[in-house]
Design a protein around this motif. Structure first.
Motif, PDB file in Angstrom:
ATOM      1  N   GLN A  21     -78.517  20.479  54.513  1.00 16.06           N
ATOM      2  CA  GLN A  21     -79.335  21.435  53.766  1.00 16.06           C
ATOM      3  C   GLN A  21     -78.519  22.205  52.733  1.00 16.06           C
ATOM      4  OE1 GLN A  21     -78.016  21.874  56.736  1.00 16.06           O
ATOM      5  NE2 GLN A  21     -77.763  24.036  57.254  1.00 16.06           N
ATOM      6  N   ALA A  22     -77.205  22.097  52.796  1.00 13.93           N
ATOM      7  CA  ALA A  22     -76.325  22.850  51.892  1.00 13.93           C
ATOM      8  C   ALA A  22     -75.685  21.916  50.865  1.00 13.93           C
ATOM      9  CB  ALA A  22     -75.234  23.559  52.693  1.00 13.93           C
ATOM     10  N   ARG A  23     -75.364  22.500  49.704  1.00 12.17           N
ATOM     11  CA  ARG A  23     -74.599  21.789  48.666  1.00 12.17           C
ATOM     12  C   ARG A  23     -73.214  22.415  48.601  1.00 12.17           C
ATOM     13  NH1 ARG A  23     -77.633  22.229  43.155  1.00 12.17           N
ATOM     14  NH2 ARG A  23     -76.128  23.866  43.286  1.00 12.17           N
ATOM     15  N   PHE A  24     -72.221  21.598  48.358  1.00 10.75           N
ATOM     16  CA  PHE A  24     -70.844  22.083  48.303  1.00 10.75           C
ATOM     17  C   PHE A  24     -70.220  21.732  46.959  1.00 10.75           C
ATOM     18  CE2 PHE A  24     -71.860  21.604  52.733  1.00 10.75           C
ATOM     19  CZ  PHE A  24     -71.360  22.768  53.274  1.00 10.75           C
ATOM     20  N   ALA A  25     -69.455  22.660  46.420  1.00 11.87           N
ATOM     21  CA  ALA A  25     -68.692  22.453  45.191  1.00 11.87           C
ATOM     22  C   ALA A  25     -67.223  22.630  45.545  1.00 11.87           C
ATOM     23  CB  ALA A  25     -69.114  23.455  44.129  1.00 11.87           C
ATOM     24  N   LEU A  26     -66.425  21.633  45.268  1.00  5.01           N
ATOM     25  CA  LEU A  26     -65.006  21.648  45.608  1.00  5.01           C
ATOM     26  C   LEU A  26     -64.179  21.730  44.336  1.00  5.01           C
ATOM     27  CD1 LEU A  26     -62.707  21.321  47.688  1.00  5.01           C
ATOM     28  CD2 LEU A  26     -62.999  18.845  47.440  1.00  5.01           C
ATOM     29  N   LYS A  27     -63.228  22.668  44.312  1.00  6.74           N
ATOM     30  CA  LYS A  27     -62.319  22.831  43.172  1.00  6.74           C
ATOM     31  C   LYS A  27     -60.894  22.786  43.713  1.00  6.74           C
ATOM     32  CE  LYS A  27     -60.724  26.115  39.781  1.00  6.74           C
ATOM     33  NZ  LYS A  27     -60.086  27.373  40.083  1.00  6.74           N
ATOM     34  N   LEU A  28     -60.140  21.795  43.271  1.00  8.27           N
ATOM     35  CA  LEU A  28     -58.749  21.632  43.708  1.00  8.27           C
ATOM     36  C   LEU A  28     -57.817  21.743  42.512  1.00  8.27           C
ATOM     37  CD1 LEU A  28     -59.187  18.518  46.030  1.00  8.27           C
ATOM     38  CD2 LEU A  28     -59.032  20.912  46.719  1.00  8.27           C
ATOM     39  N   VAL A  54     -72.780  28.826  55.110  1.00 14.33           N
ATOM     40  CA  VAL A  54     -74.058  28.128  55.243  1.00 14.33           C
ATOM     41  C   VAL A  54     -75.128  29.092  55.764  1.00 14.33           C
ATOM     42  CG1 VAL A  54     -75.286  26.325  56.526  1.00 14.33           C
ATOM     43  CG2 VAL A  54     -73.060  25.823  55.493  1.00 14.33           C
ATOM     44  N   ASP A  55     -74.758  29.898  56.744  1.00 15.19           N
ATOM     45  CA  ASP A  55     -75.716  30.847  57.331  1.00 15.19           C
ATOM     46  C   ASP A  55     -76.161  31.923  56.344  1.00 15.19           C
ATOM     47  OD1 ASP A  55     -75.703  29.563  59.777  1.00 15.19           O
ATOM     48  OD2 ASP A  55     -74.271  30.952  60.702  1.00 15.19           O
ATOM     49  N   PHE A  56     -75.271  32.347  55.457  1.00 19.03           N
ATOM     50  CA  PHE A  56     -75.563  33.507  54.619  1.00 19.03           C
ATOM     51  C   PHE A  56     -75.691  33.216  53.125  1.00 19.03           C
ATOM     52  CE2 PHE A  56     -73.475  35.178  58.453  1.00 19.03           C
ATOM     53  CZ  PHE A  56     -74.499  36.004  58.896  1.00 19.03           C
ATOM     54  N   SER A  57     -75.603  31.962  52.726  1.00 18.81           N
ATOM     55  CA  SER A  57     -75.717  31.646  51.302  1.00 18.81           C
ATOM     56  C   SER A  57     -77.182  31.615  50.875  1.00 18.81           C
ATOM     57  CB  SER A  57     -75.052  30.303  50.994  1.00 18.81           C
ATOM     58  OG  SER A  57     -75.738  29.254  51.650  1.00 18.81           O
ATOM     59  N   ALA A  58     -77.397  31.815  49.603  1.00 11.09           N
ATOM     60  CA  ALA A  58     -78.748  31.750  49.041  1.00 11.09           C
ATOM     61  C   ALA A  58     -79.194  30.284  49.009  1.00 11.09           C
ATOM     62  CB  ALA A  58     -78.756  32.335  47.639  1.00 11.09           C
ATOM     63  N   PRO A  59     -80.423  30.020  49.412  1.00  6.68           N
ATOM     64  CA  PRO A  59     -80.917  28.638  49.386  1.00  6.68           C
ATOM     65  C   PRO A  59     -80.788  28.027  47.991  1.00  6.68           C
ATOM     66  CG  PRO A  59     -82.474  30.081  50.519  1.00  6.68           C
ATOM     67  CD  PRO A  59     -81.424  30.962  49.894  1.00  6.68           C
ATOM     68  N   GLY A  60     -80.296  26.811  47.947  1.00  3.85           N
ATOM     69  CA  GLY A  60     -80.145  26.109  46.674  1.00  3.85           C
ATOM     70  C   GLY A  60     -78.862  26.385  45.927  1.00  3.85           C
TER      71      GLY A  60
END
Length: 75
Positions: A21-28, A54-60
């Motif tokens: 249900q979550a999207r992730f953005a990775l910056k290395l 995940v629990d506290f992020s805004a949906p989307g």
């Protein structure tokens, strides 16, 4: 010694499957960051931080996981 970016990258790939249900953005950083320590403890720390995100992020909204090089390590 271990490559911090590789550990974090592997963790984020796992989170995408564990939290569909979550999207992730990775910056290395562009260059490899060699760290001395326990990659397992880094992964454990990230697990807790990401579960909270995940629990506290805004949906989307993507959950951003980023590593920045610091003078004596990384942030």
């Amino acid at each position: 010694p271990f490559d911090l970016g590789r550990v974090v990258s592997g963790c984020v790939a796992g989170y995408a499957g564990a939290f569909p249900q979550a999207r992730f953005a990775l910056k290395l950083p562009e260059r490899r960051l060699r760290m001395v320590g326990s990659p397992d403890l880094i992964a454990q720390m990230l697990d807790k931080l990401v579960a909270n995100a995940v629990d506290f992020s805004a949906p989307g909204e993507p959950i951003e996981v980023a590593i920045d090089e610091a003078p004596h390590g990384a942030t």
